[in-house]
Write a protein that holds these residues in place. Structure first.
Motif, PDB file in Angstrom:
ATOM      1  N   UNK A   1     -37.752 -21.896 -30.139  1.00 36.62           N
ATOM      2  CA  UNK A   1     -36.683 -23.009 -30.159  1.00 36.62           C
ATOM      3  C   UNK A   1     -36.367 -23.289 -31.642  1.00 36.62           C
ATOM      4  N   UNK A   2     -37.325 -23.316 -32.532  1.00 35.01           N
ATOM      5  CA  UNK A   2     -36.907 -23.368 -33.642  1.00 35.01           C
ATOM      6  C   UNK A   2     -36.120 -22.363 -34.286  1.00 35.01           C
ATOM      7  N   UNK A   3     -36.178 -21.139 -34.199  1.00 33.73           N
ATOM      8  CA  UNK A   3     -35.586 -20.049 -34.272  1.00 33.73           C
ATOM      9  C   UNK A   3     -33.955 -20.023 -33.674  1.00 33.73           C
ATOM     10  N   UNK A   4     -34.017 -20.452 -32.756  1.00 33.95           N
ATOM     11  CA  UNK A   4     -32.583 -20.583 -32.010  1.00 33.95           C
ATOM     12  C   UNK A   4     -31.811 -21.666 -32.574  1.00 33.95           C
ATOM     13  N   UNK A   5     -32.632 -22.600 -32.891  1.00 36.41           N
ATOM     14  CA  UNK A   5     -31.853 -23.981 -33.539  1.00 36.41           C
ATOM     15  C   UNK A   5     -31.977 -24.053 -35.083  1.00 36.41           C
ATOM     16  N   UNK A   6     -32.236 -22.949 -35.562  1.00 33.07           N
ATOM     17  CA  UNK A   6     -32.452 -22.837 -37.169  1.00 33.07           C
ATOM     18  C   UNK A   6     -31.155 -23.205 -38.071  1.00 33.07           C
ATOM     19  N   UNK A   7     -31.370 -23.741 -38.981  1.00 30.33           N
ATOM     20  CA  UNK A   7     -30.250 -23.833 -40.005  1.00 30.33           C
ATOM     21  C   UNK A   7     -30.984 -23.942 -41.665  1.00 30.33           C
ATOM     22  N   UNK A   8     -30.170 -23.614 -42.455  1.00 37.24           N
ATOM     23  CA  UNK A   8     -30.724 -23.748 -43.990  1.00 37.24           C
ATOM     24  C   UNK A   8     -30.671 -25.107 -44.165  1.00 37.24           C
ATOM     25  N   UNK A   9     -31.529 -25.891 -45.094  1.00 35.38           N
ATOM     26  CA  UNK A   9     -31.350 -27.053 -45.357  1.00 35.38           C
ATOM     27  C   UNK A   9     -30.753 -27.548 -46.527  1.00 35.38           C
ATOM     28  N   UNK A  10     -30.536 -28.297 -47.163  1.00 39.07           N
ATOM     29  CA  UNK A  10     -30.035 -28.852 -48.504  1.00 39.07           C
ATOM     30  C   UNK A  10     -28.453 -28.684 -48.302  1.00 39.07           C
ATOM     31  N   UNK A  11     -27.998 -28.433 -49.684  1.00 35.75           N
ATOM     32  CA  UNK A  11     -26.481 -28.474 -50.088  1.00 35.75           C
ATOM     33  C   UNK A  11     -26.209 -29.384 -51.441  1.00 35.75           C
ATOM     34  N   UNK A  12     -24.947 -29.145 -51.679  1.00 34.38           N
ATOM     35  CA  UNK A  12     -24.529 -29.855 -52.983  1.00 34.38           C
ATOM     36  C   UNK A  12     -25.032 -31.627 -53.047  1.00 34.38           C
ATOM     37  N   UNK A  13     -25.669 -31.570 -53.930  1.00 40.98           N
ATOM     38  CA  UNK A  13     -26.168 -32.921 -54.263  1.00 40.98           C
ATOM     39  C   UNK A  13     -27.127 -33.355 -53.274  1.00 40.98           C
ATOM     40  N   UNK A  14     -27.853 -32.587 -52.247  1.00 39.68           N
ATOM     41  CA  UNK A  14     -28.778 -32.923 -51.801  1.00 39.68           C
ATOM     42  C   UNK A  14     -30.254 -32.488 -52.153  1.00 39.68           C
ATOM     43  N   UNK A  15     -31.112 -33.638 -52.014  1.00 38.88           N
ATOM     44  CA  UNK A  15     -32.418 -33.421 -52.652  1.00 38.88           C
ATOM     45  C   UNK A  15     -33.370 -32.712 -51.636  1.00 38.88           C
ATOM     46  N   UNK A  16     -33.903 -31.558 -52.025  1.00 40.32           N
ATOM     47  CA  UNK A  16     -34.958 -30.859 -51.232  1.00 40.32           C
ATOM     48  C   UNK A  16     -36.318 -31.130 -52.149  1.00 40.32           C
ATOM     49  N   UNK A  17     -37.319 -31.425 -51.802  1.00 42.86           N
ATOM     50  CA  UNK A  17     -38.539 -31.173 -52.149  1.00 42.86           C
ATOM     51  C   UNK A  17     -39.275 -29.993 -51.748  1.00 42.86           C
ATOM     52  N   UNK A  18     -39.838 -29.317 -52.546  1.00 45.45           N
ATOM     53  CA  UNK A  18     -40.788 -27.873 -52.111  1.00 45.45           C
ATOM     54  C   UNK A  18     -42.060 -28.246 -52.561  1.00 45.45           C
ATOM     55  N   UNK A  19     -43.070 -27.549 -51.923  1.00 43.73           N
ATOM     56  CA  UNK A  19     -44.563 -27.481 -52.574  1.00 43.73           C
ATOM     57  C   UNK A  19     -45.199 -26.375 -51.537  1.00 43.73           C
ATOM     58  N   UNK A  20     -46.594 -26.271 -52.159  1.00 40.80           N
ATOM     59  CA  UNK A  20     -47.450 -25.292 -51.492  1.00 40.80           C
ATOM     60  C   UNK A  20     -48.616 -26.200 -51.152  1.00 40.80           C
ATOM     61  N   UNK A  21     -49.183 -25.912 -50.095  1.00 43.84           N
ATOM     62  CA  UNK A  21     -50.648 -26.430 -49.790  1.00 43.84           C
ATOM     63  C   UNK A  21     -51.403 -25.727 -49.227  1.00 43.84           C
ATOM     64  N   UNK A  22     -52.933 -25.888 -49.248  1.00 43.14           N
ATOM     65  CA  UNK A  22     -53.903 -25.082 -48.689  1.00 43.14           C
ATOM     66  C   UNK A  22     -54.157 -25.624 -47.493  1.00 43.14           C
ATOM     67  N   UNK A  23     -54.244 -24.933 -46.344  1.00 44.24           N
ATOM     68  CA  UNK A  23     -54.775 -25.517 -44.970  1.00 44.24           C
ATOM     69  C   UNK A  23     -56.216 -24.785 -44.672  1.00 44.24           C
TER      70      UNK A  23
END
Ligand SMILES: [Zn+2]
Length: 373
Positions: free
Chosen positions: A159-181
């Motif tokens: 479902x997430x593949x079917x509905x997938x879209x890129x996030x962000x855009x001009x002046x949109x803030x996206x926080x990125x990070x890595x975490x160990x699980x």
């Protein structure tokens, strides 16, 4: 007509090939479906088939012209020797006799577990019922419940593949990070290696993506960033060296040095949103027995529950709607009718391998309304 007054039309004076007139057979349930309603639906195989047809989980071939012989019509036939399902679709032309399993193209295809048990498992999965309880109630083995709960999570991935879209855009803030699980210390100092996960989340909309990664190199992370985040986006990250290239890759880049402070005093940049998301995601994972290779399915389960199921009018029906997007029997209608060979779906034991995914794609993409811990 009540449920005990099922009509059969005797065809060719052969009781075994009676046509089941399911259209007289209403299964009315109120929304949302409760466990007691599911018991009513599952009182007989006839009621199960009727209900599954009424919600589109099973294909209705009634009256469809058989394209193998061009003049027979499909009807539902009863023959308890055919399979556990007892009913199947059969062409009315005696010389043709094309047969089609009621499971073809559906969520039930390729499994020998009864329709009833599959419906109950699906229902129990929606309400996060403990696997031990489901095993006990349905008298199924450990592997079966593990497999089916995995199949439910695989629907989430698809479902997430079917509905997938890129996030962000001009002046949109996206926080990125890595975490160990999954890093866990056992007695005697034995340590289990964890799994690195990379993710990004739009600060305002909470749209997000997560991916397991084998390493945290610039190449690995930059590919995921480009695959999931639109150019021009303002990306906020910690000071991990792999991110140094972002400014020259078409993104606005702000950094927070976590060894100094949580919020950059000059820019006001912080990564609180992604950090609270990690806490929520880790909380959503099973406490024990999480298989590393299944992390992606747990992430997608988390995202799909948030996006489509929690807060819906009927969580069971909401998930069945998603199932039908992945296992769409309507799509296969023409194939089923025209296939030359007799397409009886032979029951197969549940496989350990995912049915949908021959390879689990790492990247998940979702729009989350409420992703705070
Ligand atoms: Zn035919």
């Amino acid at each position: 007509m009540n449920i005990h007054e099922i009509s059969y039309v005797i065809v060719n004076r052969n009781v075994k090939s009676a046509v089941f007139v399911y259209k007289h057979y209403n299964v009315n349930t109120e929304m949302p479906i409760k466990l007691k309603d599911l018991f009513i639906i599952c009182e007989s195989i006839e009621k199960i088939i009727q209900w599954c047809i009424s919600i589109g989980l099973i294909l209705d071939l009634t009256g469809e012209v058989c394209k193998k012989c061009s003049h027979g019509h499909f009807g539902l036939r009863k023959d308890s020797s055919f399979s556990n399902d007892i009913f199947y679709w059969k062409c009315s032309n005696k010389k043709c006799s094309k047969k089609v399993s009621i499971r073809n193209g559906s969520w039930f295809q390729g499994h020998n577990l009864s329709l009833e048990k599959i419906l109950f498992i699906t229902y129990f999965w929606i309400y996060k019922i403990d696997q031990e309880f489901v095993k006990h109630e349905l008298s199924i083995c450990n592997q079966t419940i593990v497999d089916w709960y995995n199949y439910c999570r695989e629907v989430c991935i698809e479902i997430l593949k079917i509905d997938s879209e890129k996030i962000g855009g001009d002046s949109v803030i996206v926080e990125i990070d890595e975490s160990k699980f999954g890093k866990r210390k056992y007695h005697k100092g034995r340590q289990v290696e964890g799994q690195w996960v990379f993710g990004g989340i739009e600060r305002d909309s909470k749209k997000s993506f997560f991916a397991t990664v084998e390493n945290r190199t610039k190449e690995t992370l930059l590919k995921l960033i480009k695959d999931n985040i639109k150019p021009g986006t303002t990306i906020i990250s910690d000071c991990w060296k792999a991110y140094n290239c972002l400014g020259s890759e078409g993104f606005e880049h702000l950094k927070v040095n976590h060894s100094v402070n949580c919020v950059d005093p000059e820019t006001g940049a912080h990564t609180n949103t992604i950090e609270s998301t990690w806490r929520a995601l880790k909380k959503s994972l099973p406490k024990y027995g999480t298989v590393k290779s299944l992390y992606d399915t747990y992430f997608s389960q988390y995202c799909v529950r948030k996006k489509y199921i929690i807060g819906s009018e009927d969580p069971f029906i909401a998930f069945i709607t998603l199932i039908k997007k992945v296992y769409n029997p309507e799509k296969q209608k023409q194939t089923l009718i025209t296939t030359e060979n007799i397409t009886i779906s032979e029951p197969q034991p549940a496989t350990k391998k995912p049915r949908v995914l021959h390879e689990i794609k790492n990247t998940l993409n979702s729009s989350l309304d409420d992703f705070q811990a």
